[in-house]
Design an enzyme around this catalytic site. Structure first.
Site, PDB file in Angstrom:
ATOM      1  N   ASP A  64      24.357   6.047  13.664  1.00 17.49           N
ATOM      2  CA  ASP A  64      24.523   6.906  14.836  1.00 17.49           C
ATOM      3  C   ASP A  64      23.248   7.676  15.137  1.00 17.49           C
ATOM      4  O   ASP A  64      22.972   8.005  16.290  1.00 17.49           O
ATOM      5  CB  ASP A  64      25.655   7.915  14.590  1.00 17.49           C
ATOM      6  N   LYS A 106       2.473   2.458   6.981  1.00 17.61           N
ATOM      7  CA  LYS A 106       1.214   2.262   7.716  1.00 17.61           C
ATOM      8  C   LYS A 106       0.711   0.831   7.634  1.00 17.61           C
ATOM      9  O   LYS A 106      -0.033   0.377   8.504  1.00 17.61           O
ATOM     10  CB  LYS A 106       0.137   3.196   7.149  1.00 17.61           C
ATOM     11  N   THR A 116       0.818  -1.219   0.000  1.00 15.53           N
ATOM     12  CA  THR A 116       0.000   0.000   0.000  1.00 15.53           C
ATOM     13  C   THR A 116       0.855   1.275   0.000  1.00 15.53           C
ATOM     14  O   THR A 116       0.315   2.369   0.140  1.00 15.53           O
ATOM     15  CB  THR A 116      -1.038   0.059   1.151  1.00 15.53           C
ATOM     16  N   GLU A 173       9.404  17.251  11.894  1.00 20.01           N
ATOM     17  CA  GLU A 173       8.011  17.718  11.898  1.00 20.01           C
ATOM     18  C   GLU A 173       7.920  19.026  11.107  1.00 20.01           C
ATOM     19  O   GLU A 173       8.823  19.855  11.205  1.00 20.01           O
ATOM     20  CB  GLU A 173       7.599  17.963  13.363  1.00 20.01           C
ATOM     21  N   SER A 187      -7.825  10.004   5.381  1.00 13.99           N
ATOM     22  CA  SER A 187      -7.946  10.382   3.968  1.00 13.99           C
ATOM     23  C   SER A 187      -6.715   9.919   3.209  1.00 13.99           C
ATOM     24  O   SER A 187      -6.545  10.245   2.046  1.00 13.99           O
ATOM     25  CB  SER A 187      -8.103  11.896   3.846  1.00 13.99           C
ATOM     26  N   GLY A 194       2.969  10.226  15.831  1.00 14.41           N
ATOM     27  CA  GLY A 194       4.067   9.680  16.635  1.00 14.41           C
ATOM     28  C   GLY A 194       4.143   8.160  16.653  1.00 14.41           C
ATOM     29  O   GLY A 194       4.956   7.590  17.375  1.00 14.41           O
TER      30      GLY A 194
END
Lengths: 304, 304
Positions: free
Chosen positions: B155, B41, B37, B187, B62, B164
Site C-alpha cells: 500500500d 547505487k 558494492t 529525509e 565520497s 532523489g
C-alpha cells in the site's frame, strides 16, 4: 511424515564480490540469519512440532533452539516450555517469552539441565521432550536446507558442527538427491569433540561445556543419531581457532554486509584457516544463524 | 537503451517476524545491502556505463556512488576516476581503488568538488561526467528496483531521499506498470531540502552539506531531472530525527539480523516516527545500502 515445511523461509544465497576477490575464492555464502527466529534451528523445531501429536513441548536451550521451538509451537498452537539457565541473557529469555512460551529458569549450580528435563518429564508425562539435535525429525527438518543446496554446483560445503544436526541433515539431502559433494564440518578447536569422535570412530564427549565464543557449539557431544550420519557422509572436520572465528565474523561485516553470530562464522573461519585447500573449488559456507547481543558484536567488530 | 541490467542482483525481500510483531505493522523490508558494492547505487552506475559510448568516466563521491561507478567500469572495461575528499575514510578510498579506479583526492578547503569536476572535464574532454542522481540513465537504472516491487501488494513504500534518484526511479517503475502505491520520501530533518522544495514547488537547496548521520543524503539539493518526477509521483516527504535514524538501525540489528548503514535506516526511522500513519497498511521500507565503518556501527548499536 507430513509434507515438508511450507512455513520455512528459503535460505539466502550470496556471492559477495568483495569477499570473493579478497580471498580469491569461488565462495558462496549460504545464510540462515534471515530464517524465522534468526537461525536454521527453526527448520528442525517446526518439523518436530508439525509431525508430533503432543499438545505440549519441552526443550532445553539458552539460545537458538529455544526461540525456534517457542515460535514453532506458537504457529502450530501448542504449549511450550524452554528450560534455560537463570543467567541467560535477557534478550534471549525475552525472545522465548514473546513467542508465548514459558521460560523455565534454572540455577545450573543447583540442578543440571538434564536433571531438570527429567523432573519435567515426570511432572508432564504427556509432553514431548524435544532434543535440539538428536531426533530424526530434527535431522529431517534440517535436511530442508540441504535440499536447497543440491543445485548450486558446489564442490564443497563447510558447515558448523555442534550436536551435528545440521551437517547430518545436509548429508541426507545430498544422499536423497543422489549427488556427491565434499561435506566438511567446522568446529571450534577448543570444543573439538566431533573431530576427536570422527577420528576415534566412537563418540568422545567433552567433559565440560567448552567456553568457545561460538556458543551454539557448546554441546557436550554429537548425538547417537547424528554420529553415524557424520561417519557415513562427512569428509573431514576442521578445527577452528577462536581468532579465525572472529576474523570470519568481521569479514562478513566489512566485505559482505552480513551480520552473523560467532557460531555462524565458524565455516568461514575454517576456510580462512585452510584457504589453500579450497583453491579452484566452488565452496559454500553455511552461516547457521545471526543472533548475537549488540554489546558482544560491537566489541568484536571494533576491536576483536 | 540497452536491455536492462543482467548484472544486477535481485533485491532482498524480508518480512522479519520479530520486527513486525514489535511494531504491530505489516512491514516488508526491501534491502539493497547485498546489491553489488553494497548499495542500490550500482543499479544506476551500471546502467550509465552500459549505455554510454565513452571509454572513460568521472564521478564525484565520497561514498556509495563512487564504489558503484568504479565496479561498473571494471565490469565493462572502462577507465574510471572518482573525485573524493582527501579526508574520506580509508575504507572507502580503498574500495574505489580495489575496483581499479583512480581515487582523485582533493582538499575541499582549497578546491570544491564542482570546481575539480570542471577541471577534469576540461583536461579530459572525452570522458563522461557521471552524476550520482541527476541523469536519465541513473533514474532508469534505479527504476529496476521499483520493477521488483510492483507485485508485492504494497500500500505504501518509504524510500530515503538524497538527490532523489532512487525515489524518482520508483515513481517511474510504478507508472510504467500502471499501478498505484503511496510513495513516501524519508529525509533527515536536518537535511530537509527535498521536503522544503516539495512544499514550495521549486528547488530550495541547502546552503551547506548538512552533517546528518545519514551521510548518503548530504546532497545540497534534489536534481533538475528528479524534482519534476518527485512533484508528480511522491505523496509526501517525512522528516526524520537523527535519533529515529539510529533507532531504526538498531532495530534492524536486534529484530531483523540486518546490518545497514544510517542512510539505509531512514525509511524505518520515518515509520517509527509516524507509526499510526502506517497501521492497517502493507508498508515497504527500502534499505538503500549497508556500507558503514565498523567503529561507527559498533558505537551506534552499543550506545547510540
Amino acid at each position: 511424515m507430513k509434507p515438508l515445511l511450507d512455513a520455512i523461509r528459503p535460505t539466502t544465497i550470496l556471492e559477495p564480490e568483495k569477499l570473493r576477490s579478497l580471498l580469491d575464492l569461488d565462495l558462496v555464502v549460504i545464510s540462515e540469519t534471515f530464517q524465522h527466529t534468526g537461525s536454521f534451528k527453526f527448520r528442525a523445531a517446526y518439523n518436530v512440532v508439525l509431525n508430533r501429536p503432543e499438545s505440549e513441548f519441552v526443550g532445553v536451550s539458552s539460545g537458538n533452539f529455544g526461540q525456534a521451538l517457542a515460535y514453532a509451537c506458537k504457529l502450530l498452537d501448542r504449549k511450550c516450555t524452554v528450560i534455560m539457565p537463570h543467567n541467560s541473557s535477557k534478550v534471549k529469555v525475552d525472545a522465548v517469552q514473546k513467542y508465548g512460551a514459558e521460560a523455565d529458569l534454572i540455577n545450573v549450580n543447583e540442578v543440571s539441565r538434564v536433571e531438570r528435563l527429567e523432573q519435567l518429564r515426570q511432572q508432564r508425562p504427556d509432553a514431548y521432550m524435544a532434543s535440539a539435535f538428536d531426533d530424526r525429525l530434527v535431522i529431517e527438518g534440517n535436511s530442508s536446507l540441504g535440499d536447497e543446496l543440491v543445485d548450486l554446483g558446489l564442490d564443497a560445503i563447510v558447515i558448523p558442527i555442534g550436536g551435528g544436526g545440521l551437517i547430518s541433515g545436509t548429508v541426507e539431502a545430498f544422499e536423497r538427491a543422489n549427488q556427491t559433494v565434499e561435506i566438511i564440518g567446522a568446529e571450534p578447536a577448543m570444543a573439538n569433540d566431533a573431530a576427536k569422535s570422527l577420528a576415534a570412530g566412537r563418540i568422545i564427549p567433552n567433559k565440560f561445556e567448552p567456553q568457545t565464543i561460538a556458543d551454539g557449539t557448546r554441546t557436550l557431544s554429537v548425538g547417537d543419531l547424528t554420529f553415524p550420519v557424520i561417519q557415513r557422509g562427512v569428509n573431514s572436520i576442521l578445527e577452528v581457532s577462536e581468532e579465525k572465528i572472529v576474523e570470519g565474523l568481521k569479514l562478513y561485516f566489512t566485505h559482505a554486509n552480513l551480520k552473523c553470530e560467532p557460531t555462524g562464522a565458524l565455516s568461514l573461519g575454517a576456510v580462512l584457516q585452510n584457504v589453500d585447500q579450497f583453491r579452484d573449488k566452488r565452496v559454500g559456507v553455511v552461516v547457521s544463524g545471526g543472533n548475537v547481543d549488540p554489546e558482544v558484536y560491537a566489541r568484536l567488530i571494533a576491536n576483536g
